[in-house]
Design a protein around this motif. Structure first.
Motif, PDB file in Angstrom:
ATOM      1  N   SER A  21       0.777  -1.200  -0.028  1.00  0.00           N
ATOM      2  CA  SER A  21       0.190   0.002   0.121  1.00  0.00           C
ATOM      3  C   SER A  21       0.882   1.342   0.142  1.00  0.00           C
ATOM      4  O   SER A  21       0.511   2.142  -0.756  1.00  0.00           O
ATOM      5  CB  SER A  21      -0.863   0.139   1.153  1.00  0.00           C
ATOM      6  OG  SER A  21      -1.924  -1.100   1.198  1.00  0.00           O
ATOM      7  N   LEU A  22       1.961   1.304   0.986  1.00  0.00           N
ATOM      8  CA  LEU A  22       2.647   2.521   0.823  1.00  0.00           C
ATOM      9  C   LEU A  22       3.624   2.500  -0.494  1.00  0.00           C
ATOM     10  O   LEU A  22       3.567   3.750  -1.140  1.00  0.00           O
ATOM     11  CB  LEU A  22       3.779   1.996   2.117  1.00  0.00           C
ATOM     12  CG  LEU A  22       4.789   3.399   2.182  1.00  0.00           C
ATOM     13  CD1 LEU A  22       4.250   4.661   2.272  1.00  0.00           C
ATOM     14  CD2 LEU A  22       5.868   3.032   3.398  1.00  0.00           C
ATOM     15  N   SER A  23       4.069   1.584  -0.864  1.00  0.00           N
ATOM     16  CA  SER A  23       4.786   1.694  -2.450  1.00  0.00           C
ATOM     17  C   SER A  23       3.706   2.191  -3.384  1.00  0.00           C
ATOM     18  O   SER A  23       4.243   2.904  -4.415  1.00  0.00           O
ATOM     19  CB  SER A  23       5.575   0.216  -2.670  1.00  0.00           C
ATOM     20  OG  SER A  23       6.253  -0.119  -1.687  1.00  0.00           O
ATOM     21  N   GLY A  24       2.631   1.732  -3.548  1.00  0.00           N
ATOM     22  CA  GLY A  24       1.740   1.958  -4.537  1.00  0.00           C
ATOM     23  C   GLY A  24       1.330   3.618  -4.237  1.00  0.00           C
ATOM     24  O   GLY A  24       1.347   4.250  -5.317  1.00  0.00           O
ATOM     25  N   THR A  25       1.323   4.002  -3.265  1.00  0.00           N
ATOM     26  CA  THR A  25       1.028   5.385  -2.851  1.00  0.00           C
ATOM     27  C   THR A  25       2.215   6.324  -3.358  1.00  0.00           C
ATOM     28  O   THR A  25       2.150   7.305  -4.082  1.00  0.00           O
ATOM     29  CB  THR A  25       0.958   5.560  -1.425  1.00  0.00           C
ATOM     30  OG1 THR A  25      -0.591   4.800  -1.011  1.00  0.00           O
ATOM     31  CG2 THR A  25       0.571   7.257  -1.100  1.00  0.00           C
ATOM     32  N   LEU A  26       3.310   5.866  -3.102  1.00  0.00           N
ATOM     33  CA  LEU A  26       4.524   6.410  -3.435  1.00  0.00           C
ATOM     34  C   LEU A  26       4.760   6.719  -5.082  1.00  0.00           C
ATOM     35  O   LEU A  26       5.214   7.709  -5.524  1.00  0.00           O
ATOM     36  CB  LEU A  26       5.807   5.850  -2.987  1.00  0.00           C
ATOM     37  CG  LEU A  26       6.138   5.739  -1.322  1.00  0.00           C
ATOM     38  CD1 LEU A  26       7.246   5.161  -1.132  1.00  0.00           C
ATOM     39  CD2 LEU A  26       5.715   7.216  -0.746  1.00  0.00           C
ATOM     40  N   ALA A  27       4.484   5.573  -5.704  1.00  0.00           N
ATOM     41  CA  ALA A  27       4.390   5.688  -7.293  1.00  0.00           C
ATOM     42  C   ALA A  27       3.236   6.482  -7.619  1.00  0.00           C
ATOM     43  O   ALA A  27       3.389   7.142  -8.713  1.00  0.00           O
ATOM     44  CB  ALA A  27       4.048   4.122  -7.379  1.00  0.00           C
ATOM     45  N   CYS A  28       1.988   6.640  -7.089  1.00  0.00           N
ATOM     46  CA  CYS A  28       0.856   7.597  -7.510  1.00  0.00           C
ATOM     47  C   CYS A  28       1.645   8.953  -7.332  1.00  0.00           C
ATOM     48  O   CYS A  28       1.109   9.995  -8.390  1.00  0.00           O
ATOM     49  CB  CYS A  28      -0.345   7.422  -6.666  1.00  0.00           C
ATOM     50  SG  CYS A  28      -1.163   5.732  -7.000  1.00  0.00           S
ATOM     51  N   LEU A  29       2.359   9.463  -6.459  1.00  0.00           N
ATOM     52  CA  LEU A  29       3.155  10.541  -6.433  1.00  0.00           C
ATOM     53  C   LEU A  29       4.358  10.794  -7.165  1.00  0.00           C
ATOM     54  O   LEU A  29       5.050  12.067  -6.919  1.00  0.00           O
ATOM     55  CB  LEU A  29       3.230  10.832  -4.897  1.00  0.00           C
ATOM     56  CG  LEU A  29       1.755  10.856  -3.899  1.00  0.00           C
ATOM     57  CD1 LEU A  29       2.368  11.043  -2.536  1.00  0.00           C
ATOM     58  CD2 LEU A  29       1.041  11.967  -4.528  1.00  0.00           C
ATOM     59  N   GLY A  30       4.836   9.739  -8.117  1.00  0.00           N
ATOM     60  CA  GLY A  30       5.611  10.170  -9.068  1.00  0.00           C
ATOM     61  C   GLY A  30       7.117   9.405  -8.680  1.00  0.00           C
ATOM     62  O   GLY A  30       8.025   9.572  -9.584  1.00  0.00           O
ATOM     63  N   ALA A  31       7.271   8.680  -7.542  1.00  0.00           N
ATOM     64  CA  ALA A  31       8.635   7.626  -7.660  1.00  0.00           C
ATOM     65  C   ALA A  31       8.387   6.543  -8.442  1.00  0.00           C
ATOM     66  O   ALA A  31       7.173   6.012  -8.867  1.00  0.00           O
ATOM     67  CB  ALA A  31       8.465   7.204  -6.123  1.00  0.00           C
ATOM     68  N   GLY A 101      17.122   1.807 -14.182  1.00  0.00           N
ATOM     69  CA  GLY A 101      18.058   2.851 -15.188  1.00  0.00           C
ATOM     70  C   GLY A 101      18.476   3.789 -14.415  1.00  0.00           C
ATOM     71  O   GLY A 101      19.223   3.716 -13.362  1.00  0.00           O
ATOM     72  N   ASP A 102      18.258   5.048 -14.865  1.00  0.00           N
ATOM     73  CA  ASP A 102      18.763   6.368 -14.385  1.00  0.00           C
ATOM     74  C   ASP A 102      17.587   7.106 -13.740  1.00  0.00           C
ATOM     75  O   ASP A 102      17.646   8.498 -13.588  1.00  0.00           O
ATOM     76  CB  ASP A 102      19.073   7.440 -15.707  1.00  0.00           C
ATOM     77  CG  ASP A 102      20.415   6.506 -16.690  1.00  0.00           C
ATOM     78  OD1 ASP A 102      20.432   6.749 -17.714  1.00  0.00           O
ATOM     79  OD2 ASP A 102      21.175   5.849 -15.741  1.00  0.00           O
ATOM     80  N   ALA A 103      16.673   6.622 -13.342  1.00  0.00           N
ATOM     81  CA  ALA A 103      15.456   7.437 -12.569  1.00  0.00           C
ATOM     82  C   ALA A 103      16.177   7.810 -11.253  1.00  0.00           C
ATOM     83  O   ALA A 103      16.976   7.420 -10.607  1.00  0.00           O
ATOM     84  CB  ALA A 103      14.518   6.357 -12.341  1.00  0.00           C
ATOM     85  N   ALA A 104      15.808   9.175 -11.134  1.00  0.00           N
ATOM     86  CA  ALA A 104      16.449   9.988  -9.797  1.00  0.00           C
ATOM     87  C   ALA A 104      15.704   9.780  -8.550  1.00  0.00           C
ATOM     88  O   ALA A 104      16.236   9.859  -7.535  1.00  0.00           O
ATOM     89  CB  ALA A 104      16.047  11.368 -10.248  1.00  0.00           C
ATOM     90  N   LEU A 105      14.227   9.264  -8.750  1.00  0.00           N
ATOM     91  CA  LEU A 105      13.718   9.123  -7.494  1.00  0.00           C
ATOM     92  C   LEU A 105      12.940   7.610  -7.477  1.00  0.00           C
ATOM     93  O   LEU A 105      11.975   7.713  -8.337  1.00  0.00           O
ATOM     94  CB  LEU A 105      12.598  10.303  -6.873  1.00  0.00           C
ATOM     95  CG  LEU A 105      11.950  10.002  -5.745  1.00  0.00           C
ATOM     96  CD1 LEU A 105      12.748   9.925  -4.496  1.00  0.00           C
ATOM     97  CD2 LEU A 105      10.764  11.006  -5.567  1.00  0.00           C
ATOM     98  N   VAL A 106      13.344   6.454  -6.887  1.00  0.00           N
ATOM     99  CA  VAL A 106      12.637   5.305  -7.221  1.00  0.00           C
ATOM    100  C   VAL A 106      12.169   4.759  -5.707  1.00  0.00           C
ATOM    101  O   VAL A 106      12.616   5.204  -4.643  1.00  0.00           O
ATOM    102  CB  VAL A 106      13.711   4.477  -7.848  1.00  0.00           C
ATOM    103  CG1 VAL A 106      14.199   4.988  -8.946  1.00  0.00           C
ATOM    104  CG2 VAL A 106      15.013   3.890  -6.579  1.00  0.00           C
TER     105      VAL A 106
END
Length: 609
Positions: A21-31, A101-106
């Motif tokens: 749940s936490l990881s999905g939320t972070l992904a919704c906000l751009g991570a 890859g080169d993602a800045a915030l993961v």
């Protein structure tokens, strides 16, 4: 100038703790999420949001190290000196680059990392990334019940898995930037939780608009939460549950960031390490047997699937036979129509009778051939039906054999369960026994003082029998305020007062409270001095029962005789006075007698003093 390092939001916490749940939320906000995502299952319908290839590498590595994701024992430190450390750190670094890859915030979430932080610090250094930890905590009983539903683990094992993951994750990330979050708070109000994460870790999420927030609102569906903890006052006498509840309390509040909180978590983790060292073989045996039973159930399920497939094939053959019979019936009808047409043609065209007769003969031959074909096909159908019945009979026998094997496995599992319950009951009986409770103090102090050796010229007399009394924690007789105010060097050193007294204080003649005079007690109880025994321990285990006083200002026998409630409670008189009598204004000794009425024994004692 080198490239800016990527920031890795390392989501940590036990399996089923809300990490998805936490990881999905972070992904919704751009991570950024990993490219090779683990697919959703019925146990996690919205997805796990973790890299499948990294999870597989972890499982392979743990298996080679003799462990598993559900292992409750500490991960062996010696493994980091093995060749596998270099091999898997390289493989994991490669997998990280493939996924991000080169993602800045993961966002990186894989619960097995809870026990593998030293390995992943090497990986992050290799790929040039900076980890920032978000440790999520969910009530341990909710996690244990979720593991019971998904994996068939009993509740105590689920609690041990929760403890191992949460405590190892907290202990190994103390030097990293981190923040603690609570699953209930995330579900109830994710905005405040994410704001606290940004503030604590010094980051800003790319998704700040209304659309991103709407995605999070739609994603965090409370209906997917299937397990809730019991009320806070639910009684529990299980030691494992008490450990888990205490750890959950600390991790859910500000105490987790204090030295006292970390020390308390360390004590629980050390107790867990000792317990798992003793019980890990039994748990591992249970897990192996559970896995074997699952394998047999899976085999039975596969056989059932095969049987259903055979039944489907037989049904299809039956349908084809029916269809063929219909075709044959249609041919018979056609033949009948042709015969009628031939008869009509013979009546209408008498002149062409011979030709019609020849054609009829040919048709008759064709009909005969058709009947032969029909008979052959019916024989084939009968043979197929016979084979079908034989296959059904064989499958029935195989299913009966599998049922027998399954019943045997269940019987073995039941016997093992009974044995485990019996051992658990026996252990509970020992812990609940009077002797166990009465020796609590002795066991605690045993670690602080090596047993003294008896001199050859010294004989040991058996201690006189004493009446049963409630077990006393020796710490209760140490007045911390008194000790710190009286001894400036202890206060200045910041040492624990109890540790100081039991290691050096009593040897230096220091007093644990205002009424216990260490030197006076040793002079009046020479057996304690001869044995090199801690006088406070001697008083608790032997002296008080023999009528010895802790000092000249406290008469234990008089205190008990004067206060019937103390006699009825069976409580140590000095402890009663420190806990209750002092606040109630009770006297510690009889009024000082005049010189003419001085008791001979008191006089002797005074002289000895």
């Amino acid at each position: 100038m080198g490239a800016e390092k990527a920031t890795v939001l390392l989501v940590m916490g036990a399996h089923r703790s809300g990490t998805s749940s936490l990881s999905g939320t972070l992904a919704c906000l751009g991570a950024a999420l990993p490219r090779n995502l683990m697919p959703p299952t019925s146990s996690n319908e919205k997805g796990y949001f973790e890299p499948l290839d990294i999870a597989n590498l972890h499982d392979e590595m743990l298996a080679r190290a003799g462990s598993a994701w559900h292992d409750i024992a500490p991960f062996p430190d010696k493994w980091y000196a093995s060749p596998d450390f270099g091999t898997y750190s390289g493989l994991l670094a490669h997998a990280y680059r493939d996924n991000y890859g080169d993602a800045a915030l993961v966002v990186l979430k894989e619960p097995r990392i809870n026990r593998l932080i030293p390995l992943w610090e090497t990986v992050f250094e290799t790929v040039g990334a900076v980890p920032k930890v978000i440790l999520i905590t969910r009530h341990p009983l909710e996690v244990a019940r979720s593991l019971e539903t998904r994996d068939g683990f009993p509740l105590p094992l689920g609690l041990l898995i929760w403890l191992r993951n949460q405590l190892d994750a907290e202990r190994t990330t103390r030097h990293l930037p981190r923040v603690f979050v609570n699953y209930d708070e995330l579900i109830a109000g994710w905005r405040s939780t994410l704001s606290r994460i940004e503030h604590s870790l010094g980051i800003t999420f790319p998704g700040q608009g209304a659309m991103a927030q709407a995605k999070v609102d739609a994603f965090l569906d409370a209906s997917l939460r299937h397990h809730r903890a019991p009320p806070a006052d639910e009684p529990s006498d299980v030691v494992i549950t008490q450990w888990a509840q205490e750890a959950f309390r600390i991790l859910s509040g500000e105490e987790a960031m204090t030295e006292e909180g970390r020390a308390a978590l360390d004590r629980i983790r050390e107790a867990l390490d000792r317990a798992t060292t003793a019980f890990a073989p039994l748990v591992a045996l249970y897990q192996c047997q559970l896995a074997d039973a699952r394998q047999k159930l899976d085999a039975r399920s596969a056989e059932e699937h095969l049987r259903q497939a055979h039944q489907t094939q037989v049904s299809e053959l039956t349908r084809l036979l029916a269809e063929r019979d219909g075709q044959l019936a249609e041919r018979d009808a056609q033949v009948q129509r042709l015969a009628e047409a031939a008869s009509a043609a013979d009546a209408m065209h008498h002149a062409m009778a011979r030709d019609f007769q020849n054609e009829r003969a040919m048709l008759t031959t064709a009909i005969a051939d058709l009947h032969t074909e029909i008979a052959r096909m019916r024989e084939t159908g009968a043979a197929i039906e016979k084979v079908r019945h034989e296959q059904i009979r064989t499958l029935g026998q195989q299913l009966a054999e599998r049922d027998l094997h399954l019943s045997t496995a269940r019987g073995q599992t039941d016997r093992l369960t009974v044995e485990i319950e019996a051992l658990t009951a026996e252990l509970a009986a020992v812990h609940g026994s009077l002797s166990w409770r009465m020796t609590a103090g002795l066991r605690w102090l045993a670690a602080d003082r090596a047993p003294s050796e008896t001199r050859p010229d010294q004989t040991t007399e058996p201690a006189p029998p004493t009446r049963e009394a409630p077990a006393v924690d020796p710490r209760a007789l140490l007045d911390v305020t008194y000790y710190m105010e009286r001894y400036d060097d202890v206060r200045a050193s910041a040492l624990d007062p109890w540790e100081h007294y039991v290691t050096t204080g009593f040897k230096e003649g220091r007093n644990p409270n205002a009424l216990f005079d260490t030197d006076w007690y040793l002079r009046h109880n020479p057996d304690a001095a001869q044995e090199g025994m801690n006088p406070l321990l001697h008083y608790l285990t032997r002296g008080a029962a023999q009528g010895a006083n802790p000092g000249p200002d406290f008469d234990g026998a008089w205190y008990v005789a004067t206060n019937p409630d103390v006699a009825a409670s069976g409580m140590n008189p000095l402890l009663h006075y420190l806990d209750h009598g002092r606040a109630e204004g009770r006297e510690t000794k009889p009024p000082s007698p005049s010189p003419t009425t001085l008791h001979p024994a008191d006089g002797a004692q005074a002289t000895a003093a």
